[in-house]
Design an enzyme around this catalytic site. Structure first.
Site, PDB file in Angstrom:
ATOM      1  N   CYS A  98       0.851  -1.199   0.000  1.00  0.00           N
ATOM      2  CA  CYS A  98       0.000   0.000   0.000  1.00  0.00           C
ATOM      3  C   CYS A  98       0.884   1.245   0.000  1.00  0.00           C
ATOM      4  CB  CYS A  98      -0.906  -0.011   1.230  1.00  0.00           C
ATOM      5  SG  CYS A  98      -2.046   1.384   1.240  1.00  0.00           S
ATOM      6  N   CYS A 130       0.271   4.809   6.912  1.00  0.00           N
ATOM      7  CA  CYS A 130      -0.386   4.619   8.216  1.00  0.00           C
ATOM      8  C   CYS A 130       0.591   3.900   9.167  1.00  0.00           C
ATOM      9  CB  CYS A 130      -1.668   3.806   8.051  1.00  0.00           C
ATOM     10  SG  CYS A 130      -2.727   4.432   6.721  1.00  0.00           S
ATOM     11  N   CYS A 156       0.273   0.152  10.271  1.00  0.00           N
ATOM     12  CA  CYS A 156      -0.203  -0.871   9.341  1.00  0.00           C
ATOM     13  C   CYS A 156       0.896  -1.767   8.753  1.00  0.00           C
ATOM     14  CB  CYS A 156      -0.988  -0.229   8.208  1.00  0.00           C
ATOM     15  SG  CYS A 156      -1.778  -1.489   7.162  1.00  0.00           S
ATOM     16  N   CYS A 209     -16.252  -9.136   5.211  1.00  0.00           N
ATOM     17  CA  CYS A 209     -15.674  -7.821   4.911  1.00  0.00           C
ATOM     18  C   CYS A 209     -14.501  -8.012   3.955  1.00  0.00           C
ATOM     19  CB  CYS A 209     -15.221  -7.180   6.218  1.00  0.00           C
ATOM     20  SG  CYS A 209     -14.593  -5.516   5.983  1.00  0.00           S
ATOM     21  N   CYS A 268     -19.349  -6.254   3.381  1.00  0.00           N
ATOM     22  CA  CYS A 268     -18.785  -4.932   3.668  1.00  0.00           C
ATOM     23  C   CYS A 268     -17.515  -4.817   2.827  1.00  0.00           C
ATOM     24  CB  CYS A 268     -18.453  -4.847   5.159  1.00  0.00           C
ATOM     25  SG  CYS A 268     -17.581  -3.337   5.628  1.00  0.00           S
ATOM     26  N   CYS A 300     -19.677   1.940   8.216  1.00  0.00           N
ATOM     27  CA  CYS A 300     -18.922   1.322   9.304  1.00  0.00           C
ATOM     28  C   CYS A 300     -17.703   2.210   9.522  1.00  0.00           C
ATOM     29  CB  CYS A 300     -18.512  -0.092   8.896  1.00  0.00           C
ATOM     30  SG  CYS A 300     -17.384  -0.880  10.060  1.00  0.00           S
ATOM     31  N   ARG A 318     -18.244  -2.640  17.639  1.00  0.00           N
ATOM     32  CA  ARG A 318     -17.501  -3.845  17.275  1.00  0.00           C
ATOM     33  C   ARG A 318     -16.125  -3.868  17.947  1.00  0.00           C
ATOM     34  NH1 ARG A 318     -17.513  -4.757  11.171  1.00  0.00           N
ATOM     35  NH2 ARG A 318     -19.662  -5.122  11.775  1.00  0.00           N
TER      36      ARG A 318
HETATM   37  N1  SAM Z   1      -6.823   0.476   2.990  1.00  0.00           N
HETATM   38  C1  SAM Z   1      -8.092   0.620   3.564  1.00  0.00           C
HETATM   39  C2  SAM Z   1      -8.177   1.772   4.507  1.00  0.00           C
HETATM   40  O1  SAM Z   1      -7.214   2.119   5.128  1.00  0.00           O
HETATM   41  O2  SAM Z   1      -9.281   2.310   4.671  1.00  0.00           O
HETATM   42  C3  SAM Z   1      -8.629  -0.602   4.253  1.00  0.00           C
HETATM   43  C4  SAM Z   1      -7.778  -1.554   5.019  1.00  0.00           C
HETATM   44  S1  SAM Z   1      -7.259  -1.052   6.642  1.00  0.00           S
HETATM   45  C5  SAM Z   1      -6.277  -2.440   7.032  1.00  0.00           C
HETATM   46  C6  SAM Z   1      -8.682  -1.105   7.691  1.00  0.00           C
HETATM   47  C7  SAM Z   1      -8.527  -0.646   9.142  1.00  0.00           C
HETATM   48  O3  SAM Z   1      -7.894  -1.620   9.919  1.00  0.00           O
HETATM   49  C8  SAM Z   1      -7.727   0.618   9.402  1.00  0.00           C
HETATM   50  O4  SAM Z   1      -8.489   1.768   9.204  1.00  0.00           O
HETATM   51  C9  SAM Z   1      -7.369   0.470  10.870  1.00  0.00           C
HETATM   52  O5  SAM Z   1      -8.331   1.113  11.685  1.00  0.00           O
HETATM   53  C10 SAM Z   1      -7.380  -1.029  11.102  1.00  0.00           C
HETATM   54  N2  SAM Z   1      -6.029  -1.537  11.325  1.00  0.00           N
HETATM   55  C11 SAM Z   1      -5.088  -1.765  10.405  1.00  0.00           C
HETATM   56  N3  SAM Z   1      -3.950  -2.218  10.978  1.00  0.00           N
HETATM   57  C12 SAM Z   1      -4.178  -2.281  12.306  1.00  0.00           C
HETATM   58  C13 SAM Z   1      -3.388  -2.656  13.433  1.00  0.00           C
HETATM   59  N4  SAM Z   1      -2.125  -3.041  13.306  1.00  0.00           N
HETATM   60  N5  SAM Z   1      -3.962  -2.614  14.657  1.00  0.00           N
HETATM   61  C14 SAM Z   1      -5.228  -2.216  14.801  1.00  0.00           C
HETATM   62  N6  SAM Z   1      -6.007  -1.827  13.792  1.00  0.00           N
HETATM   63  C15 SAM Z   1      -5.507  -1.852  12.554  1.00  0.00           C
HETATM   64 FE1  SF4 Z   2      -2.893   1.178   3.318  1.00  0.00          FE
HETATM   65 FE2  SF4 Z   2      -2.860  -0.007   5.685  1.00  0.00          FE
HETATM   66 FE3  SF4 Z   2      -3.250   2.619   5.551  1.00  0.00          FE
HETATM   67 FE4  SF4 Z   2      -5.192   0.960   4.667  1.00  0.00          FE
HETATM   68  S1  SF4 Z   2      -4.466   1.159   6.784  1.00  0.00           S
HETATM   69  S2  SF4 Z   2      -4.434   2.797   3.643  1.00  0.00           S
HETATM   70  S3  SF4 Z   2      -3.916  -0.728   3.876  1.00  0.00           S
HETATM   71  S4  SF4 Z   2      -1.373   1.525   4.930  1.00  0.00           S
END
Ligand code: SAM
Ligand code: SF4
Length: 338
Positions: free
Chosen positions: A57, A61, A64, A101, A133, A193, A265
Site C-alpha cells: 500500500c 499509516c 499498518c 468484509c 462490507c 462502518c 464492534r
Molecule cells: N486500505 C483501507 C483503509 O485504510 O481504509 C482498508 C484496510 S485497513 C487495514 C482497515 C482498518 O484496519 C484501518 O483503518 C485500521 O483502523 C485497522 N487496522 C489496520 N492495521 C491495524 C493494526 N495493526 N492494529 C489495529 N487496527 C488496525
Molecule cells: Fe494502506 Fe494499511 Fe493505511 Fe489501509 S491502513 S491505507 S492498507 S497503509
C-alpha cells in the site's frame, strides 16, 4: 448527566469526559442499560475479514503491516480471485458468520478492471446470503453507488483517532479526506462502518474527540469498530505501550452510550483479551466481533480468535449469532427514498 434516549449528534467534550470518567462499574452498568434498550443483549454479530488485495500500500499509516514504507514481512499478493473469496465466504457462513468484509490495501478505488472484479465478488458473496462490507480506501459517490447496485451492505472507512492526532499517524492523506469519503458513502443507501484504534499513543481526549466526530455523522455510523492496536514489528508503533484493559472497556462503554443504536464492534486486538475481559466488553455494549477460520485477521501480522474459540466463548456466555440481513438490506431503502 442525562441518559436521554434521543440520538444525539452534539456531544460536548465535557459531556463525553464525564461519561468516560465515571467509576468503571457505574459506566459499565449505564452502558449495559442503554445496550438493552436498543439491542438484544444475547445476540452477537460475527464478521469475517478477507484480504482480497494484501500489501504494497502506498499510504504511510504508522500502525499498518501493509504499508510499503515499512519492512513488516507482509508480502504483496496478487488480487484474490472470486472463487477463492466465495470458498472462504461459504465456510464462514457455515460457521455462523453473518457478514464478510472484503479489504484491499489501496489508497483509493480506481475505476478499472480490479474494481469490476470487486463488484463481481460483492454480487457473488451477497448471493450466498451474506452481508458484504468493503474497505477499499477512499471512494467517490459514483463508486459507492456502483457498490450499492452490486448488493453491498456496508462500507468501512475508519477515522482512526482525533483530527489532531491523525496527522501524527498518517501523512499521506488528511482527516478531511477521510470524512469526505464517509460523506460520499452517506449519499447512497449503504450503511456506514467507521471507528478507530486505541493504543496509537493518543490521549483519552483524542479518543473522546474521535467519538465526538463519529457521533456527529448523521445518521450515526451503523457500525463502530473499536480496534486495539496490534503492534506490528517493523512499523513505527511496534513498541507502543499496551492499552490497559480498563481503557478498552471505558471506550466500548462510552461508544455504546454515545451511539446507542449502532453496532459497537470489538475488533483488532481482541485476541489479547482473556474470555472474562471480552465478556465485560460485551456487557459494556460490544455486540459485534471479527472471527476467523485461521488465527489471523487481515494479514499474518494481525492475529484473530478462531471460529472454534469464539463458538466456545459465546456458548459459555449463552449468546446466539445474529442472522444476516436482520436489520434489512440497504437496497430496500430505495423503495422508500425513491
Ligand atoms: N486500505 C483501507 C483503509 O485504510 O481504509 C482498508 C484496510 S485497513 C487495514 C482497515 C482498518 O484496519 C484501518 O483503518 C485500521 O483502523 C485497522 N487496522 C489496520 N492495521 C491495524 C493494526 N495493526 N492494529 C489495529 N487496527 C488496525
Ligand atoms: Fe494502506 Fe494499511 Fe493505511 Fe489501509 S491502513 S491505507 S492498507 S497503509
Amino acid at each position: 448527566m442525562s441518559m436521554s434516549m434521543a440520538l444525539r449528534h452534539d456531544w460536548t467534550l465535557e459531556e463525553l469526559q464525564a461519561v468516560y470518567d465515571l467509576p468503571l462499574l457505574e459506566l459499565v452498568f449505564r452502558a449495559a442499560s442503554v445496550h438493552r434498550q436498543h439491542h438484544n443483549p444475547r445476540e452477537m454479530q460475527v464478521s469475517k475479514l478477507i484480504s482480497i488485495k494484501t500489501g504494497a500500500c502506498p499510504e504511510d499509516c504508522s500502525y499498518c503491516a501493509q504499508s510499503s514504507r515499512y519492512s513488516t514481512g507482509v508480502d504483496a499478493e496478487r488480487m484474490m480471485d472470486k472463487c477463492q473469496v466465495l470458498d472462504i465466504a461459504a465456510r464462514a457462513k457455515a460457521a455462523g458468520v453473518s457478514r464478510v468484509c472484503l479489504g484491499a490495501a489501496w489508497r483509493s478505488v480506481k475505476d478499472d478492471n480490479r474494481f469490476d472484479q470487486v463488484l463481481d465478488m460483492v454480487r457473488g458473496v451477497t448471493d450466498l446470503g451474506l452481508e458484504v462490507c468493503c474497505t477499499l480506501g477512499m471512494l467517490n459517490t459514483d463508486q459507492a453507488q456502483k457498490l450499492e447496485d452490486a448488493g453491498l451492505y456496508a462500507y468501512n472507512h475508519n477515522v482512526d483517532s482525533s483530527a489532531e492526532f491523525y496527522e501524527t499517524i498518517i501523512t499521506t492523506r488528511t482527516y478531511a479526506d477521510r470524512l469526505n469519503t464517509l460523506e460520499n458513502v452517506r449519499k447512497t443507501n449503504l450503511t456506514v462502518c467507521s471507528g478507530g484504534i486505541i493504543g496509537l499513543g493518543e490521549t483519552p481526549t483524542d479518543r473522546l474527540k474521535m467519538l465526538q466526530t463519529l457521533a456527529a455523522v448523521r445518521p450515526h455510523p451503523e457500525s463502530v469498530p473499536i480496534n486495539i492496536l496490534s503492534k506490528v514489528p517493523g512499523t513505527p508503533l511496534a513498541d507502543n505501550a499496551d492499552v490497559p484493559v480498563w481503557d478498552v472497556i471505558r471506550m466500548i462503554a462510552t461508544a455504546r452510550i454515545v451511539m446507542p443504536k449502532s453496532d459497537v464492534r470489538l475488533t483488532a486486538g481482541r485476541v489479547k483479551l482473556d474470555p472474562t475481559a471480552q465478556a465485560m466488553c460485551f456487557l459494556a455494549g460490544a455486540n459485534s466481533i471479527f472471527s476467523s477460520e485461521t488465527e489471523f485477521m487481515l494479514t499474518k501480522a494481525v492475529p484473530s480468535p478462531s471460529y472454534d474459540a469464539d463458538h466456545a466463548l459465546l456458548e459459555a456466555l449463552g449468546m446466539t449469532l445474529r442472522e444476516p440481513f436482520k436489520m434489512g438490506r440497504p437496497q430496500d431503502k430505495r423503495a422508500v427514498t425513491a
